[in-house]
Design a protein around this motif. Structure first.
Motif, PDB file in Angstrom:
ATOM      1  N   SER A 177      37.320  20.913  48.404  1.00  0.00           N
ATOM      2  CA  SER A 177      36.910  22.050  47.593  1.00  0.00           C
ATOM      3  C   SER A 177      37.658  23.264  48.103  1.00  0.00           C
ATOM      4  N   TRP A 178      38.130  24.088  47.180  1.00  0.00           N
ATOM      5  CA  TRP A 178      38.898  25.247  47.640  1.00  0.00           C
ATOM      6  C   TRP A 178      37.987  26.397  48.058  1.00  0.00           C
ATOM      7  N   ALA A 179      36.683  26.254  47.868  1.00  0.00           N
ATOM      8  CA  ALA A 179      35.726  27.249  48.349  1.00  0.00           C
ATOM      9  C   ALA A 179      34.571  26.515  49.019  1.00  0.00           C
ATOM     10  N   SER A 180      34.096  27.052  50.127  1.00  0.00           N
ATOM     11  CA  SER A 180      33.023  26.397  50.874  1.00  0.00           C
ATOM     12  C   SER A 180      31.645  26.715  50.313  1.00  0.00           C
ATOM     13  N   ASN A 181      31.554  27.709  49.453  1.00  0.00           N
ATOM     14  CA  ASN A 181      30.296  28.115  48.839  1.00  0.00           C
ATOM     15  C   ASN A 181      30.604  28.646  47.446  1.00  0.00           C
ATOM     16  N   PRO A 182      29.594  28.849  46.600  1.00  0.00           N
ATOM     17  CA  PRO A 182      29.851  29.300  45.240  1.00  0.00           C
ATOM     18  C   PRO A 182      30.555  30.660  45.201  1.00  0.00           C
ATOM     19  N   VAL A 183      31.629  30.740  44.397  1.00  0.00           N
ATOM     20  CA  VAL A 183      32.389  31.979  44.253  1.00  0.00           C
ATOM     21  C   VAL A 183      32.826  32.161  42.804  1.00  0.00           C
ATOM     22  N   VAL A 184      32.930  33.421  42.405  1.00  0.00           N
ATOM     23  CA  VAL A 184      33.568  33.797  41.149  1.00  0.00           C
ATOM     24  C   VAL A 184      34.486  34.966  41.457  1.00  0.00           C
ATOM     25  N   TYR A 185      35.761  34.790  41.188  1.00  0.00           N
ATOM     26  CA  TYR A 185      36.735  35.869  41.371  1.00  0.00           C
ATOM     27  C   TYR A 185      36.791  36.691  40.091  1.00  0.00           C
ATOM     28  N   ILE A 186      36.613  38.001  40.228  1.00  0.00           N
ATOM     29  CA  ILE A 186      36.629  38.860  39.043  1.00  0.00           C
ATOM     30  C   ILE A 186      37.547  40.065  39.257  1.00  0.00           C
ATOM     31  N   ALA A 187      38.031  40.591  38.152  1.00  0.00           N
ATOM     32  CA  ALA A 187      38.662  41.901  38.144  1.00  0.00           C
ATOM     33  C   ALA A 187      37.671  42.853  37.476  1.00  0.00           C
ATOM     34  N   ALA A 188      37.537  44.045  38.045  1.00  0.00           N
ATOM     35  CA  ALA A 188      36.566  44.995  37.506  1.00  0.00           C
ATOM     36  C   ALA A 188      37.005  46.414  37.819  1.00  0.00           C
ATOM     37  N   ASP A 189      36.764  47.322  36.887  1.00  0.00           N
ATOM     38  CA  ASP A 189      37.020  48.720  37.182  1.00  0.00           C
ATOM     39  C   ASP A 189      35.860  49.271  38.014  1.00  0.00           C
ATOM     40  N   ARG A 190      36.003  50.489  38.514  1.00  0.00           N
ATOM     41  CA  ARG A 190      34.977  51.045  39.394  1.00  0.00           C
ATOM     42  C   ARG A 190      33.603  51.160  38.725  1.00  0.00           C
ATOM     43  N   PRO A 191      33.500  51.663  37.484  1.00  0.00           N
ATOM     44  CA  PRO A 191      32.165  51.777  36.880  1.00  0.00           C
ATOM     45  C   PRO A 191      31.436  50.434  36.786  1.00  0.00           C
ATOM     46  N   HIS A 192      32.165  49.376  36.420  1.00  0.00           N
ATOM     47  CA  HIS A 192      31.511  48.082  36.308  1.00  0.00           C
ATOM     48  C   HIS A 192      31.171  47.507  37.682  1.00  0.00           C
ATOM     49  N   ALA A 193      32.062  47.688  38.639  1.00  0.00           N
ATOM     50  CA  ALA A 193      31.781  47.207  39.992  1.00  0.00           C
ATOM     51  C   ALA A 193      30.545  47.893  40.554  1.00  0.00           C
ATOM     52  N   GLU A 194      30.438  49.187  40.336  1.00  0.00           N
ATOM     53  CA  GLU A 194      29.280  49.918  40.840  1.00  0.00           C
ATOM     54  C   GLU A 194      28.005  49.551  40.084  1.00  0.00           C
ATOM     55  N   ALA A 195      28.143  49.178  38.814  1.00  0.00           N
ATOM     56  CA  ALA A 195      26.970  48.801  38.028  1.00  0.00           C
ATOM     57  C   ALA A 195      26.422  47.441  38.460  1.00  0.00           C
ATOM     58  N   PRO A 225      28.052  49.052  29.594  1.00  0.00           N
ATOM     59  CA  PRO A 225      29.185  49.057  28.669  1.00  0.00           C
ATOM     60  C   PRO A 225      30.092  47.864  28.904  1.00  0.00           C
ATOM     61  N   THR A 226      30.649  47.314  27.838  1.00  0.00           N
ATOM     62  CA  THR A 226      31.560  46.186  27.944  1.00  0.00           C
ATOM     63  C   THR A 226      32.969  46.629  27.620  1.00  0.00           C
ATOM     64  N   MET A 227      33.932  45.845  28.082  1.00  0.00           N
ATOM     65  CA  MET A 227      35.332  46.167  27.835  1.00  0.00           C
ATOM     66  C   MET A 227      36.114  44.868  27.875  1.00  0.00           C
ATOM     67  N   GLN A 228      36.987  44.659  26.908  1.00  0.00           N
ATOM     68  CA  GLN A 228      37.773  43.446  26.836  1.00  0.00           C
ATOM     69  C   GLN A 228      39.256  43.827  26.865  1.00  0.00           C
ATOM     70  N   PRO A 229      40.150  42.900  27.272  1.00  0.00           N
ATOM     71  CA  PRO A 229      41.555  43.244  27.402  1.00  0.00           C
ATOM     72  C   PRO A 229      42.200  43.661  26.086  1.00  0.00           C
ATOM     73  N   GLY A 271      31.663  42.891  30.810  1.00  0.00           N
ATOM     74  CA  GLY A 271      32.833  43.767  30.843  1.00  0.00           C
ATOM     75  C   GLY A 271      33.744  43.567  32.025  1.00  0.00           C
ATOM     76  N   CYS A 272      33.480  42.544  32.831  1.00  0.00           N
ATOM     77  CA  CYS A 272      34.386  42.201  33.924  1.00  0.00           C
ATOM     78  C   CYS A 272      35.322  41.082  33.459  1.00  0.00           C
ATOM     79  N   PHE A 273      36.271  40.722  34.303  1.00  0.00           N
ATOM     80  CA  PHE A 273      37.280  39.741  33.923  1.00  0.00           C
ATOM     81  C   PHE A 273      37.305  38.601  34.944  1.00  0.00           C
ATOM     82  N   PRO A 274      36.621  37.483  34.658  1.00  0.00           N
ATOM     83  CA  PRO A 274      36.631  36.358  35.593  1.00  0.00           C
ATOM     84  C   PRO A 274      38.022  35.729  35.664  1.00  0.00           C
ATOM     85  N   ALA A 275      38.479  35.440  36.878  1.00  0.00           N
ATOM     86  CA  ALA A 275      39.795  34.825  37.062  1.00  0.00           C
ATOM     87  C   ALA A 275      39.679  33.368  37.483  1.00  0.00           C
TER      88      ALA A 275
END
Length: 218
Positions: A145-163, A211-215, A130-134
């Motif tokens: 490499s544009w990142a020095s270590n493994p990264v995933v940029y995500i957008a997430a609402d508060r409930p999903h971030a807290e979960a 819970p999942t959520m899609q755009p 239910g998060c949104f990888p960017a």
């Protein structure tokens, strides 16, 4: 031998996180977040995420077993990602090892071959959760490499971030903000080993009812 970056992890949700999520209007041909050569990965099913994790774990386990140094590990992964297995130097893998590797590789159109190996399942697991990888990056050790270590940029609402926060902490990963893209949460790890662990934990958390959520639902 999986490369490990010396990066301090903080698994707490950044205090200035905005908990922004994209609308359909925010998502273009290159996804969202003003990255280049990216695309939105949404509507991922649990079975799809689980299958990708299993494929990625097999590949990473094989390369980790045969690579005698972090540099060789990275070189082998780059050749796999290029799809040019015939270009594998004999000093990296023997003919027998190449043959064994080809047996576990998937088709060129598989998502495994479209993103950085080591963070593919994390991207798909976050989407299924239910998060949104960017954007994502394995952190390629030496070289560009544009990142020095493994990264995933995500957008997430508060409930999903807290979960997901306890899973991030338990897996050995961390959370951060990028001042250039403050609306996104950066999930990071010292190595892809922790990222794979987080992917597995996310999939189990979805099984437990996250819970999942899609755009398309916004």
């Amino acid at each position: 031998m999986i490369p490990v970056a010396r990066v301090k992890m903080d698994a707490n949700i950044p205090p200035h996180a905005t908990f922004w999520i994209p609308s359909l209007e925010d998502i273009g041909e290159e996804g969202f977040g003003f990255f280049h050569d990216t695309w939105a990965i949404t509507d991922v099913t649990l079975d799809e995420a689980r299958g990708i994790l299993e494929e990625e774990e097999r590949i990473i386990a094989f390369v980790d077993d045969v690579a005698t140094s972090p540099d060789i590990f990275e070189k082998i992964l780059k050749i796999i990602e290029s799809g040019e297995m015939t270009e594998m130097p004999p000093d990296l893998l023997s003919a027998e090892q190449c043959s064994n590797l080809e047996e576990i590789l998937i088709g060129e159109d598989s998502p495994i071959r479209q993103l950085d190996l080591g963070v593919v399942s994390s991207v798909y697991s976050f989407s299924a959760a239910g998060c949104f990888p960017a954007a994502s990056c394995r952190g390629h050790g030496s070289g560009y490499s544009w990142a020095s270590n493994p990264v995933v940029y995500i957008a997430a609402d508060r409930p999903h971030a807290e979960a997901i926060q306890p899973l991030v902490a338990e897996s050995g990963c961390g959370l951060a903000l990028d001042e250039v893209r403050p609306d996104l949460i950066v999930v990071q790890a010292p190595s892809i080993r922790e990222m794979l662990t987080l992917s597995s934990m996310l999939i189990h958390r979805i099984d437990d009812g996250l819970p999942t959520m899609q755009p398309t639902q916004l």
